[in-house]
Design an enzyme around this catalytic site. Structure first.
Site, PDB file in Angstrom:
ATOM      1  CG  PHE A   8      46.223  43.467  28.198  1.00  9.01           C
ATOM      2  CD1 PHE A   8      46.652  45.521  28.785  1.00  9.01           C
ATOM      3  CD2 PHE A   8      46.689  43.655  27.083  1.00  9.01           C
ATOM      4  CE1 PHE A   8      47.915  45.402  27.564  1.00  9.01           C
ATOM      5  CE2 PHE A   8      47.149  43.695  25.861  1.00  9.01           C
ATOM      6  CZ  PHE A   8      48.023  44.483  26.300  1.00  9.01           C
ATOM      7  N   GLY A  10      46.488  41.421  35.432  1.00 10.86           N
ATOM      8  CA  GLY A  10      46.951  39.514  35.876  1.00 10.86           C
ATOM      9  C   GLY A  10      46.464  39.156  37.623  1.00 10.86           C
ATOM     10  N   GLY A  11      45.426  40.004  37.671  1.00  8.63           N
ATOM     11  CA  GLY A  11      44.587  39.649  39.053  1.00  8.63           C
ATOM     12  C   GLY A  11      44.607  38.782  38.959  1.00  8.63           C
ATOM     13  CG  ASN A  12      42.640  36.271  42.603  1.00 15.70           C
ATOM     14  OD1 ASN A  12      43.687  36.207  42.873  1.00 15.70           O
ATOM     15  ND2 ASN A  12      41.574  37.618  43.523  1.00 15.70           N
ATOM     16  N   GLY A  14      42.638  37.136  36.129  1.00 14.28           N
ATOM     17  CA  GLY A  14      43.639  36.170  35.427  1.00 14.28           C
ATOM     18  C   GLY A  14      44.425  36.030  35.115  1.00 14.28           C
ATOM     19  CE  LYS A 213      28.677  35.164  34.109  1.00 13.10           C
ATOM     20  NZ  LYS A 213      29.356  36.391  34.014  1.00 13.10           N
TER      21      LYS A 213
END
Length: 388
Positions: A8, A10-12, A14, A213
């Site tokens: 889920f 589709g960005g950078n 992902g 982190k």
């Protein structure tokens, strides 16, 4: 039949982080998004590239074997893909988890596979998979909750990789930092075995990795961005070339280090080396990371469990120093009305329209009797008075 993962987002992140490693592990990746242009671009292109950037140069990898579905217009297709998938991952932002949960719940409920689906949320937030799991349970028939674990297992993760601003007309291609860390809790899979994804560092106790982190990388990155923005710097690397900003970042991370060493089986020397590694990563001028990109979403970053208030509140509870963290939080409060960032506009409205007490409670979630509250309230008042 080959291995399949449903991703889920589709960005950078992902495409450039999660899908890169799923592809390398031999999975077919089915992207799920709601942006038509992203879906079309993915379905029209047989491949895209991920270019890893470091001081040593660049290394480009080609990603293939993927498809894309719009969950807004083709929900039934997404449900069917989840029903037969091995893994579901997401990189959509913590605030979007509640919106993707219903379709994931339907896909899980439709499963007839013998092995449970592995669900891993790859978000910059503590316990993101737990949060997603909660939303999925809310969207699952109560009669089916007792058997949910036979259809899906949920594992928290900690991710660390910088995805800077992309060059113009980059399309699907992603430029990304070479360094990465992807730690995932393996305990949910003790009876069935965890997915075969070599890039993942499978651990029995995730909290040290998550807090180290979040309270080092995210705290340090945002501190650099907010002080850099205040001083007119364009990039993170440029900000860290300013000796005063670099010193401030070190002092902030000295405070978070004191918490990490006190709470977790991490030595002072190990944490010091980790901090130095992180600051050197931020200083990489090849990343060309804009301070506005790193500073965006200040409302979320000022919230109770996030990178400033999270560690500062725990330090206050332990009677330990948190002065520089509160200074960084003040710089976040000053990140207002920044072009392209809705939360910075929202922050300006909250600080303008609310009393200092109301704004402090709304933004940080701190109780008035919390030992950190008075210090944050003072900084909120200072910022409000400076805005008038």
């Amino acid at each position: 039949m080959g291995k399949k993962a449903v991703q889920f987002g589709g960005g950078n992140i992902g495409r450039g982080f999660v899908a890169e490693f799923l592809h390398a592990a031999g999975y077919e990746v089915v992207f799920v998004d709601v942006v038509d242009s992203v879906i079309s671009a993915l379905n029209d292109a047989p491949s895209y590239t991920v270019t890893e950037i470091s001081e040593e140069g660049e290394n480009t990898k080609t990603i293939t074997n993927y498809r894309a579905i719009n969950s807004k217009t083709h929900e039934g297709d997404v449900v069917r893909e989840i029903a037969s998938a091995d893994v579901v991952t997401c990189a959509v932002g913590p605030n979007i988890l509640k919106f993707i949960a219903p379709v994931i719940a339907k896909g899980i409920d439709a499963r007839t596979e013998s092995k449970p689906l592995a669900v891993i949320a790859c978000e910059n937030a503590i316990g993101a998979t737990d949060t997603l799991h909660g939303f999925i349970k809310q969207n699952t028939n109560p009669d089916r909750l007792s058997t949910l674990s036979s259809r899906a297992l949920f594992a928290n993760s900690a991710i660390d990789r910088i995805v800077p601003n992309q060059p113009p007309n980059h399309g699907l291609n992603v430029r990304i930092e070479k360094f990465y860390e992807w730690a995932v809790d393996q305990t949910p899979f003790k009876d069935v075995g965890h997915p075969d994804i070599p890039a993942i560092h499978w651990v029995d106790h995730l909290e040290p990795y998550i807090e180290r982190k979040l309270f080092t990388v995210n705290t340090g990155h945002a501190t650099t961005a907010y002080y850099g923005y205040k001083r007119g710097k364009k990039t993170i690397a440029e900000a860290l070339r300013d000796p005063e900003i670099r010193d401030i970042v070190h002092k902030v991370l000295d405070e978070t280090a004191s918490l990490i060493v006190a709470k977790h089986p991490i030595s002072e020397q190990e944490q010091k080396e980790y901090v130095n590694t992180i600051i050197n990563r931020f200083s990489n001028h090849y990343l060309e990371d804009q301070v506005e990109r790193v500073g965006r979403a200040p409302v979320r970053k000022l919230s109770r469990k996030e990178r400033f208030i999270g560690p500062a509140s725990q330090l206050a509870e332990r009677g330990m120093k948190f002065d520089h963290l509160i200074g960084a939080a003040e710089m976040a409060l000053r990140f207002q009305n920044v072009s392209g960032d809705e939360e910075s506009v929202e922050l300006a409205h909250v600080l303008k329209d609310s009393s200092a007490e109301e704004a402090t409670t709304q933004l940080t979630g701190l109780e008035k009797d919390h030992p950190l509250y008075a210090s944050v309230l003072e900084r909120v008042r200072t910022v409000q008075q400076g805005s008038k």
